[in-house]
Design a protein around this motif. Structure first.
Motif, short mmCIF file in Angstrom:
data_model
loop_
_atom_site.label_atom_id
_atom_site.label_comp_id
_atom_site.label_asym_id
_atom_site.label_seq_id
_atom_site.Cartn_x
_atom_site.Cartn_y
_atom_site.Cartn_z
N SER A 273 51.07 83.05 39.68
CA SER A 273 50.35 82.30 38.66
C SER A 273 51.22 81.13 38.21
O SER A 273 52.41 81.07 38.53
CB SER A 273 49.99 83.20 37.48
OG SER A 273 51.11 83.46 36.67
N ILE B 129 53.37 88.16 25.65
CA ILE B 129 53.39 88.79 26.98
C ILE B 129 54.38 89.96 27.00
O ILE B 129 54.07 91.05 27.48
CB ILE B 129 53.74 87.75 28.07
CG1 ILE B 129 52.60 86.72 28.18
CG2 ILE B 129 54.00 88.42 29.42
CD1 ILE B 129 52.95 85.48 28.99
N PHE C 198 62.31 94.83 32.45
CA PHE C 198 60.99 95.17 33.01
C PHE C 198 61.11 96.22 34.11
O PHE C 198 60.28 97.11 34.22
CB PHE C 198 60.25 93.92 33.50
CG PHE C 198 60.96 93.11 34.54
CD1 PHE C 198 61.00 93.52 35.86
CD2 PHE C 198 61.59 91.92 34.21
CE1 PHE C 198 61.65 92.77 36.83
CE2 PHE C 198 62.25 91.15 35.16
CZ PHE C 198 62.28 91.58 36.48
N ALA D 240 65.85 83.86 27.56
CA ALA D 240 65.75 84.15 29.00
C ALA D 240 65.18 85.54 29.25
O ALA D 240 64.51 85.77 30.26
CB ALA D 240 67.13 84.02 29.66
N LEU E 251 62.77 87.00 27.58
CA LEU E 251 61.31 86.87 27.51
C LEU E 251 60.76 86.15 28.73
O LEU E 251 59.71 86.50 29.26
CB LEU E 251 60.89 86.12 26.24
CG LEU E 251 61.27 86.74 24.91
CD1 LEU E 251 60.74 85.89 23.75
CD2 LEU E 251 60.73 88.16 24.78
N VAL E 252 61.47 85.13 29.16
CA VAL E 252 61.03 84.37 30.34
C VAL E 252 61.00 85.30 31.55
O VAL E 252 60.02 85.32 32.31
CB VAL E 252 61.95 83.15 30.60
CG1 VAL E 252 61.61 82.49 31.93
CG2 VAL E 252 61.84 82.14 29.46
N ILE F 267 60.60 88.51 31.66
CA ILE F 267 59.50 89.49 31.54
C ILE F 267 58.17 88.83 31.89
O ILE F 267 57.37 89.39 32.65
CB ILE F 267 59.46 90.08 30.10
CG1 ILE F 267 60.71 90.93 29.85
CG2 ILE F 267 58.19 90.90 29.87
CD1 ILE F 267 60.93 91.31 28.40
N ALA F 268 57.94 87.64 31.36
CA ALA F 268 56.67 86.94 31.65
C ALA F 268 56.58 86.60 33.14
O ALA F 268 55.53 86.76 33.77
CB ALA F 268 56.56 85.67 30.80
N PHE G 108 55.73 90.01 35.09
CA PHE G 108 54.41 90.64 34.94
C PHE G 108 53.26 89.70 35.29
O PHE G 108 52.24 90.13 35.79
CB PHE G 108 54.24 91.19 33.52
CG PHE G 108 55.00 92.47 33.28
CD1 PHE G 108 54.56 93.67 33.84
CD2 PHE G 108 56.16 92.49 32.52
CE1 PHE G 108 55.25 94.86 33.63
CE2 PHE G 108 56.86 93.67 32.31
CZ PHE G 108 56.41 94.85 32.87
N LEU G 109 53.42 88.40 35.04
CA LEU G 109 52.36 87.45 35.42
C LEU G 109 52.62 86.84 36.80
O LEU G 109 51.89 85.96 37.23
CB LEU G 109 52.22 86.33 34.37
CG LEU G 109 51.80 86.74 32.96
CD1 LEU G 109 51.52 85.49 32.12
CD2 LEU G 109 50.56 87.63 32.97
N ARG G 110 53.69 87.28 37.47
CA ARG G 110 54.06 86.72 38.77
C ARG G 110 54.12 85.19 38.71
O ARG G 110 53.59 84.49 39.59
CB ARG G 110 53.05 87.17 39.84
CG ARG G 110 53.04 88.68 39.97
CD ARG G 110 51.99 89.20 40.91
NE ARG G 110 51.52 90.50 40.46
CZ ARG G 110 50.50 91.18 40.96
NH1 ARG G 110 49.82 90.67 41.96
NH2 ARG G 110 50.14 92.33 40.48
N LEU G 111 54.71 84.68 37.66
CA LEU G 111 54.77 83.23 37.46
C LEU G 111 55.56 82.55 38.57
O LEU G 111 56.64 83.02 38.95
CB LEU G 111 55.40 82.89 36.11
CG LEU G 111 54.54 83.10 34.88
CD1 LEU G 111 55.37 82.86 33.60
CD2 LEU G 111 53.33 82.15 34.89
N PHE H 55 58.21 78.73 36.90
CA PHE H 55 58.24 78.50 35.46
C PHE H 55 59.67 78.10 35.07
O PHE H 55 60.64 78.65 35.56
CB PHE H 55 57.82 79.76 34.69
CG PHE H 55 57.67 79.53 33.21
CD1 PHE H 55 56.55 78.89 32.72
CD2 PHE H 55 58.66 79.93 32.32
CE1 PHE H 55 56.40 78.66 31.36
CE2 PHE H 55 58.52 79.71 30.96
CZ PHE H 55 57.39 79.07 30.48
#
Lengths: 300, 300
Positions: free
Chosen positions: A261, A275, B241, B270, B272-273, B275-276, B279-282, B285
């Motif tokens: 994503s 999130i 995570f 970092a 939080l980044v 983790i996001a 889980f969102l497969r970013l 980012f």
């Protein structure tokens, strides 16, 4: 610390000298300019800046005054719908500030702007004073030329602030408050555009999905994949994690996986906190626990 | 922007006037003080501050000099192991700085400190120059009194900087670099402590689990639940995570669910980044996409 973003759009995207004149006052205010995007086809420039509420309002006012001074709508042409020299001024909550407070800020801005310029000013979206003005497209119906005819005679076109007649050169202005807009795309492990379209239909508001999601299928030919391309118009009420998981569940119906994503452009830190709270089931996490938050507050 | 955290521990936790004298120079430096925790039982105070590398080093040096000036180890008693007036000085990467750079900073600090005070100084953990000094407990073996006997005669106790004899009043100092420590607890939907203990054993390094995780089971009697209580000693290599998901899988063996988790105290953004992104497969980012990052950089 309260942070507000403001994204004034003014009706000049071609003449650099005029654009320069209009944005020049920004330096004087304690705001951080994130983006300035002149668009020659639209003949329009979007300016994005962020800061504490008072500084943001003063900076927006300074730009708005300059736009009124330097733009003549009777000579303006461009592809984008527009009704004024300073066409729209949205205030967006970023951090430590509620939507109600941003609405109040928008109203204070609108009143001062109309008083100082005699430009008729309409409140829209979250700041709208009547349901038929929530949608900006409705407020701007007929654009500068159409509004010039109707205003003063049609009671539905009565401005919230300022005189009941068009400003001869600056037209009219829409001032509003809205949530932070996030461009969020989810990439699917298939080249079948119809799958992306079906999933877009499942999650978007217009066809029965989440209230604050706009979505469409999109072909990414060079990667041989398709994408659900979204605008998240209120990430608090229709959060990224929930929409992501719905997309994952829908994609499974077609035997398709999410391969990645993208968040395009900037996001408030609250998006990351939401999130992490969701996926780790965090209890009582406070954004002030993030070291960078603490430093930002200390520097303010 | 580079951000480093420093957590000097000095050997005075009882006499307020002395503590005051030691921390007083902090005001003079461009660092943000996050915590000052005097502990009378340990007779020791931990000070936590964060800032750009040079400011942090100068602030740490100022505190260290004051501790040497005001503390006499021949009269010091307390429960916590200690070998010096300024006992340990760890440098911790927070943002935009590598561990190698923090090690270099620790070495520069150690050299200057030893030069100016004649306190023998040992490098530990990531800054260690020999494997038997990676563990702080080994460096501090025998404490002030034991080191005083051995230093100068036992080549294993030769300091990295400074003279080969103890400082008569200030003892010796350990200077190091380590990763950011995160206290992360996962709450389980059971009151069976043995389940928490089994899961703690599964995820912690000492019994075969993740390299940078310390864990134990913990009874939270007032909520009627148990907890896997963890110290995450390198959240980049043993991320929250991943450990969370292992705990979820292990808990399922006992028919137990995770009912929540807690991050205690502060974390770099970092975390939080990461983790996001997971889980969102970013894809692609960048932490600079977070608006608050942009503002912090702008203010620096």
């Amino acid at each position: 610390m309260q942070l507000v973003q403001c994204v004034p759009n003014f009706s000049e995207g071609r003449r650099d000298a005029v654009i320069e004149k209009i944005i020049e006052p920004l330096d004087r205010f304690d705001v951080e300019v994130l983006d300035i995007s002149p668009d020659p086809d639209h003949n329009r420039t979007d300016v994005t800046f962020v800061g504490e509420p008072e500084a943001v309002m003063e900076a927006a006012l300074a730009i708005a005054m300059r736009a009124v001074e330097h733009i003549d709508m009777t000579e303006h042409e461009g592809e984008h719908p527009r009704m004024g020299a300073i066409d729209v001024v949205p205030f967006v909550p970023v951090r430590g500030i509620s939507m109600d407070e941003c609405v109040a800020l928008a109203k204070r801005f609108a009143e001062r702007f109309a008083d100082e310029t005699d430009v008729p000013t309409f409140l829209y979206e979250e700041a709208a004073t009547r349901p038929d003005r929530e949608n900006l497209a409705d407020v701007r119906r007929g654009e500068f030329e159409g509004l010039r005819e109707e205003i003063g005679s049609n009671p539905d076109r009565e401005p919230d602030f300022g005189p009941s007649n068009i400003h001869e050169t600056a037209g009219a202005t829409a001032v509003g408050a809205r949530f932070f807009l996030i461009a969020f795309n989810v990439n699917l492990g298939t080249d079948d555009l119809e799958v992306a379209n079906e999933i877009a239909r499942a999650v978007r508001h217009s066809s029965g999905g989440y209230r604050h999601v706009k979505a469409m299928g999109f072909d990414i030919a060079d990667r041989g994949i398709v994408q659900v391309s979204m605008n998240m118009t209120d990430f608090r009420k229709s959060p990224l994690f929930r929409v992501f998981q719905s997309i994952e569940a829908e994609a499974a119906r077609y035997g398709v996986s999410i391969i990645g994503s993208e968040i395009v452009g900037q996001v408030p830190m609250a998006v990351l906190v939401d999130i992490a709270e969701y996926f780790l089931r965090l209890e009582d996490f406070d954004a002030e626990q993030v070291l960078e938050s603490r430093l930002l507050e200390a520097g303010a």
